[in-house]
Design a protein around this motif. Structure first.
Motif, PDB file in Angstrom:
ATOM      1  N   SER A 125       0.826  -1.202   0.000  1.00 36.60           N
ATOM      2  CA  SER A 125       0.000   0.000   0.000  1.00 36.60           C
ATOM      3  C   SER A 125       0.866   1.260   0.000  1.00 36.60           C
ATOM      4  CB  SER A 125      -0.930   0.008   1.209  1.00 36.60           C
ATOM      5  OG  SER A 125      -1.654   1.213   1.262  1.00 36.60           O
ATOM      6  N   THR A 126       0.993   1.887  -1.155  1.00 34.90           N
ATOM      7  CA  THR A 126       1.739   3.141  -1.249  1.00 34.90           C
ATOM      8  C   THR A 126       1.111   4.209  -0.361  1.00 34.90           C
ATOM      9  OG1 THR A 126       2.334   2.611  -3.535  1.00 34.90           O
ATOM     10  CG2 THR A 126       2.575   4.905  -2.849  1.00 34.90           C
ATOM     11  N   ALA A 127      -0.211   4.275  -0.367  1.00 40.49           N
ATOM     12  CA  ALA A 127      -0.912   5.309   0.397  1.00 40.49           C
ATOM     13  C   ALA A 127      -0.672   5.158   1.891  1.00 40.49           C
ATOM     14  CB  ALA A 127      -2.410   5.257   0.091  1.00 40.49           C
ATOM     15  N   ILE A 128      -0.859   3.941   2.412  1.00 43.47           N
ATOM     16  CA  ILE A 128      -0.688   3.724   3.853  1.00 43.47           C
ATOM     17  C   ILE A 128       0.749   3.954   4.275  1.00 43.47           C
ATOM     18  CG2 ILE A 128      -0.705   1.956   5.656  1.00 43.47           C
ATOM     19  CD1 ILE A 128      -3.164   0.773   4.479  1.00 43.47           C
ATOM     20  N   VAL A 129       1.677   3.348   3.539  1.00 40.78           N
ATOM     21  CA  VAL A 129       3.080   3.365   3.967  1.00 40.78           C
ATOM     22  C   VAL A 129       3.662   4.772   3.895  1.00 40.78           C
ATOM     23  CG1 VAL A 129       5.384   2.456   3.514  1.00 40.78           C
ATOM     24  CG2 VAL A 129       3.394   0.963   3.304  1.00 40.78           C
ATOM     25  N   LEU A 130       3.496   5.460   2.757  1.00 41.78           N
ATOM     26  CA  LEU A 130       4.069   6.800   2.633  1.00 41.78           C
ATOM     27  C   LEU A 130       3.465   7.756   3.636  1.00 41.78           C
ATOM     28  CD1 LEU A 130       4.490   7.382  -1.210  1.00 41.78           C
ATOM     29  CD2 LEU A 130       6.164   6.604   0.461  1.00 41.78           C
ATOM     30  N   GLN A 131       2.144   7.684   3.815  1.00 42.93           N
ATOM     31  CA  GLN A 131       1.493   8.595   4.749  1.00 42.93           C
ATOM     32  C   GLN A 131       1.929   8.308   6.181  1.00 42.93           C
ATOM     33  OE1 GLN A 131      -2.519   9.428   3.772  1.00 42.93           O
ATOM     34  NE2 GLN A 131      -3.098  10.084   5.820  1.00 42.93           N
ATOM     35  N   THR A 132       2.027   7.034   6.548  1.00 39.27           N
ATOM     36  CA  THR A 132       2.419   6.687   7.912  1.00 39.27           C
ATOM     37  C   THR A 132       3.887   7.007   8.167  1.00 39.27           C
ATOM     38  OG1 THR A 132       0.807   4.870   7.819  1.00 39.27           O
ATOM     39  CG2 THR A 132       2.360   4.864   9.649  1.00 39.27           C
ATOM     40  N   LEU A 133       4.744   6.738   7.182  1.00 43.10           N
ATOM     41  CA  LEU A 133       6.163   7.089   7.332  1.00 43.10           C
ATOM     42  C   LEU A 133       6.327   8.592   7.537  1.00 43.10           C
ATOM     43  CD1 LEU A 133       7.891   4.864   4.613  1.00 43.10           C
ATOM     44  CD2 LEU A 133       8.036   4.584   7.087  1.00 43.10           C
ATOM     45  N   MET A 343      11.405  -1.679   7.055  1.00 41.06           N
ATOM     46  CA  MET A 343      11.042  -2.009   5.673  1.00 41.06           C
ATOM     47  C   MET A 343      10.182  -3.266   5.620  1.00 41.06           C
ATOM     48  SD  MET A 343      13.482  -2.713   2.353  1.00 41.06           S
ATOM     49  CE  MET A 343      13.855  -4.415   2.795  1.00 41.06           C
ATOM     50  N   ALA A 344      10.567  -4.292   6.386  1.00 34.96           N
ATOM     51  CA  ALA A 344       9.840  -5.556   6.354  1.00 34.96           C
ATOM     52  C   ALA A 344       8.416  -5.410   6.883  1.00 34.96           C
ATOM     53  CB  ALA A 344      10.594  -6.609   7.167  1.00 34.96           C
ATOM     54  N   LEU A 345       8.243  -4.700   7.983  1.00 33.10           N
ATOM     55  CA  LEU A 345       6.921  -4.569   8.597  1.00 33.10           C
ATOM     56  C   LEU A 345       6.034  -3.591   7.845  1.00 33.10           C
ATOM     57  CD1 LEU A 345       7.945  -4.542  12.377  1.00 33.10           C
ATOM     58  CD2 LEU A 345       6.916  -6.420  11.096  1.00 33.10           C
ATOM     59  N   SER A 346       6.616  -2.521   7.337  1.00 34.02           N
ATOM     60  CA  SER A 346       5.800  -1.495   6.688  1.00 34.02           C
ATOM     61  C   SER A 346       5.230  -1.949   5.353  1.00 34.02           C
ATOM     62  CB  SER A 346       6.621  -0.216   6.492  1.00 34.02           C
ATOM     63  OG  SER A 346       7.693  -0.431   5.580  1.00 34.02           O
ATOM     64  N   LEU A 347       5.927  -2.863   4.659  1.00 34.83           N
ATOM     65  CA  LEU A 347       5.499  -3.295   3.323  1.00 34.83           C
ATOM     66  C   LEU A 347       4.879  -4.685   3.307  1.00 34.83           C
ATOM     67  CD1 LEU A 347       8.633  -2.108   1.290  1.00 34.83           C
ATOM     68  CD2 LEU A 347       6.472  -0.909   1.581  1.00 34.83           C
ATOM     69  N   ALA A 348       4.549  -5.227   4.478  1.00 35.26           N
ATOM     70  CA  ALA A 348       4.081  -6.612   4.539  1.00 35.26           C
ATOM     71  C   ALA A 348       2.646  -6.788   4.068  1.00 35.26           C
ATOM     72  CB  ALA A 348       4.227  -7.141   5.975  1.00 35.26           C
ATOM     73  N   GLN A 349       1.902  -5.710   3.913  1.00 34.68           N
ATOM     74  CA  GLN A 349       0.493  -5.815   3.530  1.00 34.68           C
ATOM     75  C   GLN A 349       0.314  -5.862   2.016  1.00 34.68           C
ATOM     76  OE1 GLN A 349       1.874  -2.493   2.406  1.00 34.68           O
ATOM     77  NE2 GLN A 349       1.728  -2.450   4.625  1.00 34.68           N
ATOM     78  N   ALA A 350      -0.904  -6.190   1.598  1.00 36.26           N
ATOM     79  CA  ALA A 350      -1.290  -5.969   0.200  1.00 36.26           C
ATOM     80  C   ALA A 350      -1.685  -4.496   0.074  1.00 36.26           C
ATOM     81  CB  ALA A 350      -2.438  -6.890  -0.188  1.00 36.26           C
ATOM     82  N   GLY A 351      -1.884  -4.013  -1.162  1.00 32.95           N
ATOM     83  CA  GLY A 351      -2.079  -2.569  -1.327  1.00 32.95           C
ATOM     84  C   GLY A 351      -3.318  -2.195  -2.101  1.00 32.95           C
ATOM     85  N   GLU A 352      -3.516  -0.855  -2.195  1.00 39.01           N
ATOM     86  CA  GLU A 352      -4.695  -0.349  -2.894  1.00 39.01           C
ATOM     87  C   GLU A 352      -4.674  -0.702  -4.380  1.00 39.01           C
ATOM     88  OE1 GLU A 352      -1.442   2.484  -2.419  1.00 39.01           O
ATOM     89  OE2 GLU A 352      -2.817   1.676  -0.943  1.00 39.01           O
ATOM     90  N   PHE A 353      -3.465  -0.807  -4.960  1.00 40.57           N
ATOM     91  CA  PHE A 353      -3.393  -1.238  -6.352  1.00 40.57           C
ATOM     92  C   PHE A 353      -3.784  -2.707  -6.491  1.00 40.57           C
ATOM     93  CE2 PHE A 353      -0.517   2.446  -7.375  1.00 40.57           C
ATOM     94  CZ  PHE A 353      -1.390   3.017  -8.282  1.00 40.57           C
TER      95      PHE A 353
END
Length: 622
Positions: A125-133, A343-353
């Motif tokens: 999820s680009t939206a979740i990860v970038l916004q949360t970071l 990196m491992a925890l933040s990108l472990a989900q599926a995304g809006e795309f």
């Protein structure tokens, strides 16, 4: 019309109530939006059938986000990060897809739908990860930058994924309804009846057209609009470009996200970049929030209940698999310690795309409707769990590595010369900017005069178009991470309003402000400005000193006279400031201020009468 108003009110009310609560609890805004959607959808049933239609509209928030990402990515920066972009990002997508596909085949599924599911789960999820970071100020860490590289590759990889999926269609899934839907959709396509090479030529031509238009036509357009002085017209122009490119990409069968991403990269070097960002940000934020609400509202508890074991096991498996793959890549690419965990925890989900690829696969008969219905909540649940993984990182991982972290003494020399924002690029601001630059400081100069921006670009002084008194422009310029704000604009009221706003929002940020006269200087000090300079004060003193020289004073005597003037001013400044403040509150106290001012003049006169005349030159000035 009434129905639309009621629905809009429900969506906004849910966001206003849940998002601040989630943010205050440390869960992040994205989880707040998802919870809001679950509350008004599956739980209370306040919204329902319109959710899917709204989601298609809200997906434009993702498109806008990629435009902003493109604006931040200059081509040179993209080239510099090519190793992590292709290596780290490419391996993550490839390995995740391959492992999921092999797992699907081992469970007895065909390789085609298994590959489709692998592609869906490889995206984060680009939206979740970038916004949360950004919210947690982790975007500048090694882990944050590595996460950004992976996300950027994923966003670009969506394009070939969408091109590949029609080739993975399963004949058994074709229905007459699907054929009718495709023919109806073809009416909005410019490439539906073209041959393969013609289709490829149109796609390449469209991308080239976006690049050429952005390179050669955007500047004259923005310059013409900016000279109108109407901010709303500039906003309309920005939306026109983004929506126009998105429409063009859709008509030629390409992803709208790809088109606006390329356009953003082309405009990354433009002096209008920060103004473009500030115009798009509010729309992006609202639409992304709406998108996440619709994701939460679209979760079917009935499907989850009937397939509970499958949904939960798939959600846990996806998160675990991606975390293991990412952590292994972090070790290989030397993203060490807590950064590797981030990196491992933040990108472990599926995304809006993933929702986009999922819907596309269903439309093109590459995935059955039954499995699409099961995979949709899996993607949503993995996204919902992500803020909890960030919370785990904050509370557990960071504490684990805190003992080995460098002490403040060790890090104090890093980035010692911070970013400075200078509001105003006129003759006053240019001098300040050049002196700061030659002493090694990074500056961002903002001015709303197109002619000034173009003029100072000729002397290699970087600046950006925009009204620095607008808080959203200051935000996009990086006010949160700035070390100093210099206000050099020549509008008295705007300077005062700007100081008040900055000191309210960022009380710890040092502010150096330009004052018009003594009264304006007092007002700025009262508003909280740390350092105030009357624009003509020091130049007038230098001119007065030179006048004394011309009238027969020696250089030492005239310098002493100037210094004494400054000392008397400094000595009486607190009394004059307090008297001025009192006179502003009560007009009858203004006489007291005048009396103190006359005392100041008397002190000057007393000093002048005591000047040693022997220090004058004995010759008459020419």
């Amino acid at each position: 019309m009434t129905t639309y108003f009621i629905q809009a009110f429900i969506y906004l009310l849910a966001a206003v109530v849940t998002v601040p609560l989630a943010k205050r609890a440390g869960l992040g805004s994205v989880l707040g939006y998802l919870i809001a959607g679950v509350l008004i959808g599956p739980i209370t049933g306040l919204v329902g059938s319109e959710t899917a239609s709204i989601q298609h509209f809200a997906e434009f928030g993702v498109v806008m986000m990629l435009f902003l990402v493109g604006l931040e990515l200059q081509p040179r920066m993209l080239w510099n990060m090519r190793h992590k972009l292709i290596g780290l990002g490419g391996l993550q997508v490839g390995l995740t897809t391959l492992i999921v596909m092999l797992a699907g085949i081992s469970l007895g599924f065909s390789w085609k739908p298994s590959l489709v599911v692998g592609l869906i789960f490889s995206l984060s999820s680009t939206a979740i990860v970038l916004q949360t970071l950004a919210e947690k100020s982790l975007d500048k860490t090694d882990g944050g930058r590595a996460s950004f590289s992976v996300l950027l590759f994923q966003d670009i990889a969506v394009i070939p994924m969408l091109a590949l999926i029609p080739l993975l269609a399963t004949p058994e899934l074709f229905t007459s309804n699907a054929i009718q839907a495709q023919s109806a959709h073809a009416e909005l396509s410019l490439v539906a009846h073209l041959t393969g090479w013609q289709y490829a030529a149109v796609m390449i031509g469209s991308v080239v057209a976006v690049i050429v238009a952005g390179q050669y036509f955007s500047h004259p357009l923005f310059k013409w609009v900016a000279k109108s002085g109407l901010r709303e017209v500039f906003t309309a122009t920005t939306l026109l470009i983004v929506i126009g490119i998105a429409a063009l990409m859709s008509l030629v069968g390409l992803s709208p996200a790809l088109g606006v991403f390329i356009a953003g990269m082309v405009l990354a070097n433009s002096e209008f970049r920060h103004e473009l960002e500030s115009n798009i940000q509010p729309f992006k934020g609202l639409l992304l929030g709406l998108f996440f609400i619709t994701v939460g509202a679209g979760i079917s508890f009935e499907i989850i209940k009937n397939n509970l074991a499958t949904v939960l096991s798939l959600s846990i498996a996806v998160i675990t698999l991606k975390a293991v793959v990412l952590f292994g890549l972090a070790i290989i690419f030397k993203v060490r310690k807590s950064d590797g965990w981030l990196m491992a925890l933040s990108l472990a989900q599926a995304g809006e795309f993933g929702f986009v690829v999922l819907a596309f696969a269903k439309q093109n008969q590459a995935l059955s409707p039954e499995w699409a219905a099961i995979l949709s909540p899996v993607v949503a649940i993995s996204m919902i769990i992500t803020p909890l993984l960030f919370l785990f990182f904050d509370k557990v991982i960071v504490n684990k590595y805190r003992e080995t972290a460098p002490t403040p003494k060790e890090t104090s020399s890093i980035n010692k010369q911070g970013k400075v924002i200078i509001a105003g690029a006129g003759r006053f601001g240019q001098v300040i900017n050049r002196l700061l630059m030659i002493n090694g400081f990074n500056t961002i100069v903002l001015d709303q005069s197109v002619s000034i921006i173009e003029r100072i670009k000729r002397i290699n002084m970087e600046s950006f178009f925009g009204d620095a008194t607008q808080s959203d422009l200051l935000h996009t310029a990086g006010i949160e991470s700035a070390s100093l704000l210099v206000i050099a604009i020549d509008d008295k009221e705007h300077v005062l309003d700007m100081v008040k706003h900055i000191k309210h929002q960022y009380p710890k940020l040092p502010v150096v402000a330009r004052a018009y006269d003594r009264g304006h200087a007092y007002a700025l000090e009262s508003a909280g400005a740390n350092y105030v300079f009357i624009e003509s004060y020091h130049s007038a003193l230098e001119m007065a000193k030179t006048s004394l020289n011309a009238l027969g004073f020696t250089a030492e005597s005239s310098e002493a006279a100037k210094n004494h003037y400054l000392a008397i001013e400094k000595q009486h400044h607190p009394d004059l400031l307090n008297a001025w403040k009192a006179s502003k509150d009560a007009s009858h106290l203004f006489d007291n201020y005048l009396e103190l001012y006359m005392q100041l003049e008397a002190a000057f006169t007393e000093r002048d009468n005591g000047v040693d005349k022997n220090k004058h030159q004995s010759v008459k000035p020419v």
